[in-house]
Design a protein around this motif. Structure first.
Motif, PDB file in Angstrom:
ATOM      1  N   ARG A   1       0.840  -1.191   0.000  1.00  0.00           N
ATOM      2  CA  ARG A   1       0.000   0.000   0.000  1.00  0.00           C
ATOM      3  C   ARG A   1       0.882   1.251   0.000  1.00  0.00           C
ATOM      4  O   ARG A   1       1.990   1.228   0.530  1.00  0.00           O
ATOM      5  N   PRO A   2       0.401   2.351  -0.577  1.00  0.00           N
ATOM      6  CA  PRO A   2       1.156   3.609  -0.456  1.00  0.00           C
ATOM      7  C   PRO A   2       1.354   3.959   1.008  1.00  0.00           C
ATOM      8  O   PRO A   2       0.455   3.783   1.834  1.00  0.00           O
ATOM      9  N   LEU A   3       2.541   4.441   1.329  1.00  0.00           N
ATOM     10  CA  LEU A   3       2.841   4.822   2.704  1.00  0.00           C
ATOM     11  C   LEU A   3       2.009   6.031   3.109  1.00  0.00           C
ATOM     12  O   LEU A   3       1.650   6.864   2.279  1.00  0.00           O
ATOM     13  N   ASP A   4       1.693   6.107   4.399  1.00  0.00           N
ATOM     14  CA  ASP A   4       0.940   7.258   4.907  1.00  0.00           C
ATOM     15  C   ASP A   4       1.710   8.545   4.643  1.00  0.00           C
ATOM     16  O   ASP A   4       2.941   8.587   4.776  1.00  0.00           O
ATOM     17  N   HIS A   5       0.978   9.590   4.265  1.00  0.00           N
ATOM     18  CA  HIS A   5       1.660  10.834   3.938  1.00  0.00           C
ATOM     19  C   HIS A   5       2.172  11.527   5.202  1.00  0.00           C
ATOM     20  O   HIS A   5       1.663  11.342   6.295  1.00  0.00           O
ATOM     21  N   LEU A   6       3.216  12.332   4.980  1.00  0.00           N
ATOM     22  CA  LEU A   6       3.861  13.085   6.043  1.00  0.00           C
ATOM     23  C   LEU A   6       4.059  14.524   5.591  1.00  0.00           C
ATOM     24  O   LEU A   6       4.190  14.794   4.399  1.00  0.00           O
ATOM     25  N   GLU A   7       4.100  15.444   6.549  1.00  0.00           N
ATOM     26  CA  GLU A   7       4.459  16.822   6.230  1.00  0.00           C
ATOM     27  C   GLU A   7       5.945  16.987   6.524  1.00  0.00           C
ATOM     28  O   GLU A   7       6.390  16.806   7.655  1.00  0.00           O
ATOM     29  N   LEU A   8       6.714  17.304   5.489  1.00  0.00           N
ATOM     30  CA  LEU A   8       8.155  17.384   5.617  1.00  0.00           C
ATOM     31  C   LEU A   8       8.667  18.759   5.204  1.00  0.00           C
ATOM     32  O   LEU A   8       8.050  19.453   4.386  1.00  0.00           O
ATOM     33  N   GLN A   9       9.824  19.118   5.749  1.00  0.00           N
ATOM     34  CA  GLN A   9      10.537  20.287   5.281  1.00  0.00           C
ATOM     35  C   GLN A   9      10.960  20.053   3.829  1.00  0.00           C
ATOM     36  O   GLN A   9      11.099  18.907   3.386  1.00  0.00           O
ATOM     37  N   LEU A  10      11.172  21.145   3.085  1.00  0.00           N
ATOM     38  CA  LEU A  10      11.391  21.020   1.643  1.00  0.00           C
ATOM     39  C   LEU A  10      12.553  20.097   1.296  1.00  0.00           C
ATOM     40  O   LEU A  10      12.421  19.229   0.420  1.00  0.00           O
ATOM     41  N   PHE A  11      13.711  20.280   1.935  1.00  0.00           N
ATOM     42  CA  PHE A  11      14.844  19.430   1.580  1.00  0.00           C
ATOM     43  C   PHE A  11      14.575  17.969   1.915  1.00  0.00           C
ATOM     44  O   PHE A  11      15.024  17.065   1.204  1.00  0.00           O
ATOM     45  N   ASP A  12      13.841  17.721   2.992  1.00  0.00           N
ATOM     46  CA  ASP A  12      13.502  16.346   3.350  1.00  0.00           C
ATOM     47  C   ASP A  12      12.504  15.748   2.366  1.00  0.00           C
ATOM     48  O   ASP A  12      12.411  14.527   2.232  1.00  0.00           O
ATOM     49  N   ALA A  13      11.750  16.606   1.691  1.00  0.00           N
ATOM     50  CA  ALA A  13      10.735  16.138   0.748  1.00  0.00           C
ATOM     51  C   ALA A  13      11.306  15.841  -0.628  1.00  0.00           C
ATOM     52  O   ALA A  13      10.610  15.264  -1.477  1.00  0.00           O
ATOM     53  N   GLN A  14      12.551  16.220  -0.880  1.00  0.00           N
ATOM     54  CA  GLN A  14      13.153  15.961  -2.189  1.00  0.00           C
ATOM     55  C   GLN A  14      13.181  14.465  -2.475  1.00  0.00           C
ATOM     56  O   GLN A  14      13.551  13.660  -1.635  1.00  0.00           O
ATOM     57  N   GLY A  15      12.751  14.085  -3.670  1.00  0.00           N
ATOM     58  CA  GLY A  15      12.689  12.681  -4.044  1.00  0.00           C
ATOM     59  C   GLY A  15      11.396  12.000  -3.651  1.00  0.00           C
ATOM     60  O   GLY A  15      11.186  10.835  -4.001  1.00  0.00           O
ATOM     61  N   CYS A  16      10.523  12.697  -2.935  1.00  0.00           N
ATOM     62  CA  CYS A  16       9.227  12.136  -2.537  1.00  0.00           C
ATOM     63  C   CYS A  16       8.149  12.519  -3.558  1.00  0.00           C
ATOM     64  O   CYS A  16       8.331  13.409  -4.387  1.00  0.00           O
ATOM     65  N   VAL A  17       7.022  11.855  -3.444  1.00  0.00           N
ATOM     66  CA  VAL A  17       5.871  12.134  -4.300  1.00  0.00           C
ATOM     67  C   VAL A  17       4.885  13.016  -3.543  1.00  0.00           C
ATOM     68  O   VAL A  17       4.518  12.713  -2.397  1.00  0.00           O
ATOM     69  N   LEU A  18       4.486  14.088  -4.172  1.00  0.00           N
ATOM     70  CA  LEU A  18       3.580  15.053  -3.556  1.00  0.00           C
ATOM     71  C   LEU A  18       2.231  14.402  -3.267  1.00  0.00           C
ATOM     72  O   LEU A  18       1.680  13.686  -4.112  1.00  0.00           O
ATOM     73  N   ALA A  19       1.686  14.667  -2.071  1.00  0.00           N
ATOM     74  CA  ALA A  19       0.410  14.071  -1.673  1.00  0.00           C
ATOM     75  C   ALA A  19      -0.712  15.098  -1.620  1.00  0.00           C
ATOM     76  O   ALA A  19      -1.795  14.796  -1.114  1.00  0.00           O
TER      77      ALA A  19
END
Length: 428
Positions: A19-37
C-alpha cells in the motif's frame, strides 16, 4: 493456482499486498525525491509585482520615441531602484529611474531600456554596465539611443503563475525544480508520500565483505550492494545489512531486529531447494515473526525461485529473491522496484518498455513455458544480447542497459525479430 506461477501472477500478488505509505508533512529538503500528496496552489501571483528583467532605466515610452544614436533622448534621472526597494520614485515626463534586474517598476514607467541602449548617465557613448554611472542621480541626465515599446524588459505581475493557480498536483515527483517552485510560492513544508525504507539482507556462508581477504570457497557479497543501490535508484532509503551465514536462527533474529526500520525487507539467496536454503528454513517457522512467506517457482529465467509474504506485527512486506547475481537483479527489477514505487505513491510503476529489432549472429533459444530476460544493449531501435544466459555473469550485467524479453511461448528467436525491451537506467 498451479504450482508454477507466472511472472504476472507473482507481481499482481505483490502489488495487491503493498500500500502507499501514509503521507507526512516534511521540510522542503527532506521532501526531495518524494511524491507530492497534495495539490499546491499559489497564494500570491508570481512575480508579485511588475519588475525589471534587465539592468537599465525605467522610462515612459513617449519620451524615447524616435530616439537614435544620432538623436538620443535626454532624460533626467530621478532616482535609483535596486531589487528589494520599497520606496519608488515616480517617473514623470522627460524623466527616468535607474533600475536593477528584479527591482519593482516605479509609478509612471512603461518600459525598461537596457543600460546598453544608453550612455549610462555619463554623457558619452553607449554604456557597458550600470557601474559607469557612479554619481548621485538627482539632476543627472541619461541619453537613450533606442526607442522602447510598452512592456519592454518588464516581467509583469502574475506572468509566471497567477494567484490561485495550482502550481503542482498530487502525484508529482519532487526534484530540484519542484522544490524551488515550492520555495518560490512560500511553502516551507509540504505533504508527501515518504520514500520507502528498505533493508537488504544477503545470505550465504560463502559471502565475504568487500575490502577483506577471501578465504577458501568464499566470494564477495555483490548482491547486497547491487540491491541496495537498485533500491536507492528506485527512490527508496535503503540500508544494507552485512551478509548473514547459513544459520536460520541468526537470520530470524536479524529480520526481527530490522522490522523496526523497514517498510520493505529484501533477502537474496537461500530460496531454492538445496540443503542450506536458509531463508526458507528461517521463515518456515516464524512464531516470533507473525505473518507468512510463501515460496514459489515462477515461469521465468533467470529468477525461478521466489518468496513473498508479510511478516511482523505491522505486516511488513518481504521479498525473498534468488542468490545468483543476475537472477537477483532481474527479480528486483520485475518485482521489488514496482512494489517500491507503489509504496512511494508513483502512478507509473514500471520501467519504460519499447519494441526493438534483435541484432545477433545466431538465433536466440529460450526454454519452453518460461519468460526469459536477457541482458541487452539497446541502440536506435535495435537490441543486441550482452553476455550469455547464465545467471552468474555479473560482468555482462554491468555492461547492459536493457533487458530483452522472450515470451513464454517462444523457444527460438531469429535475428531481425522485433522483441519487447525493458529499458534500464532511464529516469522515470
Amino acid at each position: 493456482m498451479t504450482d508454477i506461477w507466472s511472472v504476472d501472477e507473482h507481481l499482481d500478488d505483490i502489488l495487491r499486498a503493498v500500500r502507499p505509505l501514509d503521507h507526512l508533512e516534511l521540510q522542503l529538503f527532506d521532501a526531495q525525491g518524494c511524491v507530492l500528496a497534495e495539490d499546491v496552489s499559489v497564494p500570491v501571483a508570481m512575480p508579485p509585482f511588475d519588475n525589471s528583467s534587465m539592468d537599465g532605466y525605467a522610462v515612459r515610452t513617449a519620451d524615447v520615441e524616435g530616439s537614435s544614436e544620432e538623436f538620443p533622448a535626454a532624460l533626467t534621472v530621478v532616482g535609483d531602484i535596486a531589487a528589494g526597494s520599497g520606496s519608488l520614485p515616480a517617473v514623470g515626463p522627460g524623466e527616468a529611474a535607474r533600475i536593477m534586474t528584479g527591482a519593482p517598476l516605479p509609478p509612471g514607467a512603461e518600459a525598461v531600456v537596457p543600460v546598453e541602449w544608453t550612455d549610462g548617465g555619463t554623457g558619452g557613448g553607449p554604456a557597458e554596465s550600470m557601474t559607469a554611472h557612479s554619481t548621485a542621480p538627482g539632476g543627472t541626465e541619461v541619453r537613450v539611443h533606442r526607442p522602447a515599446v510598452a512592456g519592454a524588459h518588464i516581467r509583469t505581475r502574475g506572468s509566471d503563475i497567477p494567484a490561485g493557480t495550482v502550481a503542482l498536483t498530487a502525484g508529482t515527483l519532487l526534484g530540484a525544480p519542484q522544490i524551488g517552485l515550492l520555495a518560490a510560492v512560500g511553502r516551507a513544508t509540504v505533504l508527501v508520500r515518504p520514500r520507502p525504507r528498505v533493508v537488504v539482507v544477503s545470505t550465504g556462508s560463502e559471502l565475504a565483505e568487500p575490502g577483506t581477504k577471501l578465504g577458501p570457497g568464499q566470494i564477495y557479497d555483490s548482491n547486497g550492494y547491487t540491491l541496495t543501490a537498485a533500491a536507492r535508484e528506485a527512490g527508496a532509503v535503503a540500508f544494507r545489512v552485512s551478509a548473514v551465514a547459513d544459520d536460520a536462527a541468526t537470520l530470524r533474529a536479524i529480520l526481527e531486529d530490522q522490522l523496526i526500520r523497514a517498510d520493505l525487507l529484501i533477502t537474496s539467496g537461500g530460496v531454492s531447494v538445496g540443503a542450506y536454503d536458509v531463508v526458507k528454513e528461517a521463515l518456515s517457522d516464524i512464531d516470533d515473526l507473525p505473518g507468512g512467506v510463501e515460496f514459489r517457482r515462477l515461469a521465468m529465467q533467470p529468477g525461478k525461485p521466489q518468496g513473498f509474504g508479510l511478516i511482523g506485527p505491522d505486516r511488513i512486506p518481504l521479498l525473498a529473491l534468488p542468490g545468483n547475481p543476475v537472477s537477483s537483479y532481474v527479480s528486483f527489477e520485475m518485482f521489488a522496484r514496482p512494489a517500491l514505487r507503489a509504496m512511494a505513491g508513483h502512478a507509473e510503476l514500471h520501467r519504460p518498455r519499447v519494441r526493438a529489432r534483435l541484432v545477433a549472429d545466431t538465433p536466440l533459444t529460450s526454454p519452453p513455458g518460461k519468460r526469459q530476460f536477457l541482458r541487452g544493449s539497446h541502440r536506435n531501435g535495435t537490441v543486441r544480447p550482452v553476455g550469455g544466459a547464465s545467471s552468474h555473469l555479473i560482468a555482462a550485467l554491468a555492461q547492459a542497459d536493457s533487458l530483452i524479453v522472450v515470451p513464454e511461448e517462444v523457444t527460438e528467436v531469429e535475428p531481425g525479430t522485433e522483441l519487447e525491451v525493458v529499458l534500464l537506467h532511464h529516469a522515470r
